[in-house]
Scaffold this active site. Structure first.
Site, mmCIF file in Angstrom:
data_model
loop_
_atom_site.group_PDB
_atom_site.id
_atom_site.type_symbol
_atom_site.label_atom_id
_atom_site.label_comp_id
_atom_site.label_asym_id
_atom_site.label_seq_id
_atom_site.Cartn_x
_atom_site.Cartn_y
_atom_site.Cartn_z
ATOM 1 C CE1 TYR A 1 2.221 56.848 8.543
ATOM 2 C CE2 TYR A 1 4.323 56.894 9.716
ATOM 3 C CZ TYR A 1 2.974 57.227 9.647
ATOM 4 O OH TYR A 1 2.391 57.923 10.678
ATOM 5 C CG PHE B 1 0.823 56.288 14.725
ATOM 6 C CD1 PHE B 1 -0.175 56.700 13.850
ATOM 7 C CD2 PHE B 1 0.528 55.285 15.643
ATOM 8 C CE1 PHE B 1 -1.445 56.120 13.886
ATOM 9 C CE2 PHE B 1 -0.741 54.703 15.686
ATOM 10 C CZ PHE B 1 -1.728 55.120 14.804
#
Length: 224
Positions: free
Chosen positions: A66, A77
């Site tokens: 991210y 994730f």
């Protein structure tokens, strides 16, 4: 980068001596020195630190970390407990609820999975802030392929959950007949309704582990 000091080291040690890794190391070092890069440098190898090779039961492959502030901490994730749950993980939780009856938690911190043997591996381990895929093609893919190859060589039952085309591009490496490979579209909002929802990967993974005498994964993430 925090040193790898568990049983992953002999599995990947040869990579550190290859020319591509020297170039990768220099690139990553320069990036951290001149711009904002995620995850924090001491968490680049968190997936390996939290899930030793000998403990791997399930492999989930992501793309790259991210790229917004405070999200990435080295597990695909997963986000830190005080960060909003990203859309793909929201959909993962929805599938878990439908598949196994798990309650949807109030956070996206997946360390509990990693500590049970779920290798949460991105194919690229660093990213520039706010620039998705900005460290693609710098050498991380070769390094993470070596990790996947080391798992493939393990002489015991292991499950791979390959969501989306980038993860499924690794299928040709997964040649061990003792292992099980499950594929589905990516859980992102763009594709989850095309077959991720209803894939029942979590119950299938646990059924495979139990059939082979292994403890299933407790997928329930607790609230914080």
């Amino acid at each position: 980068m925090a040193a790898i000091d568990n049983d992953w080291l002999p599995a990947v040690d040869a990579e550190f001596k290859k020319p591509y890794y020297a170039q990768l190391y220099q690139f990553v070092k320069e990036e951290y020195s001149k711009t904002l890069v995620f995850p924090p440098a001491d968490e680049i190898f968190s997936a390996l630190h939290l899930t030793p090779l000998s403990k791997v039961k399930v492999v989930i492959i992501g793309q790259d970390p991210y790229h917004n502030v405070g999200q990435a901490h080295g597990l695909c994730f997963s986000v830190r407990p005080d960060v909003d749950i990203p859309p793909s993980l929201v959909n993962i939780y929805k599938e878990l609820q439908t598949d196994c009856g798990y309650r949807i938690p109030n956070n996206g911190y997946l360390v509990k999975w990693a500590e049970q043997g779920v290798l949460l591996l991105n194919t690229v381990l660093t990213v520039r802030a706010h620039q998705a895929n900005s460290h693609k093609g710098q050498g991380w893919e070769k390094f993470t392929d070596a990790i996947i190859q080391a798992v493939n060589e393990q002489d015991r039952p292991i499950v791979y959950l390959l969501w989306g085309r980038p993860a499924q591009s690794k299928m040709s490496m997964l040649t061990n007949p003792k292992h099980k490979v499950l594929t589905a579209p990516h859980p992102s909002p763009l594709s989850a309704s095309r077959g991720f929802f209803g894939c029942r990967h979590f119950s299938q993974a646990n059924a495979f582990l139990e059939e082979n005498g292994l403890a299933p994964i407790d997928w329930q993430i607790e609230d914080v």
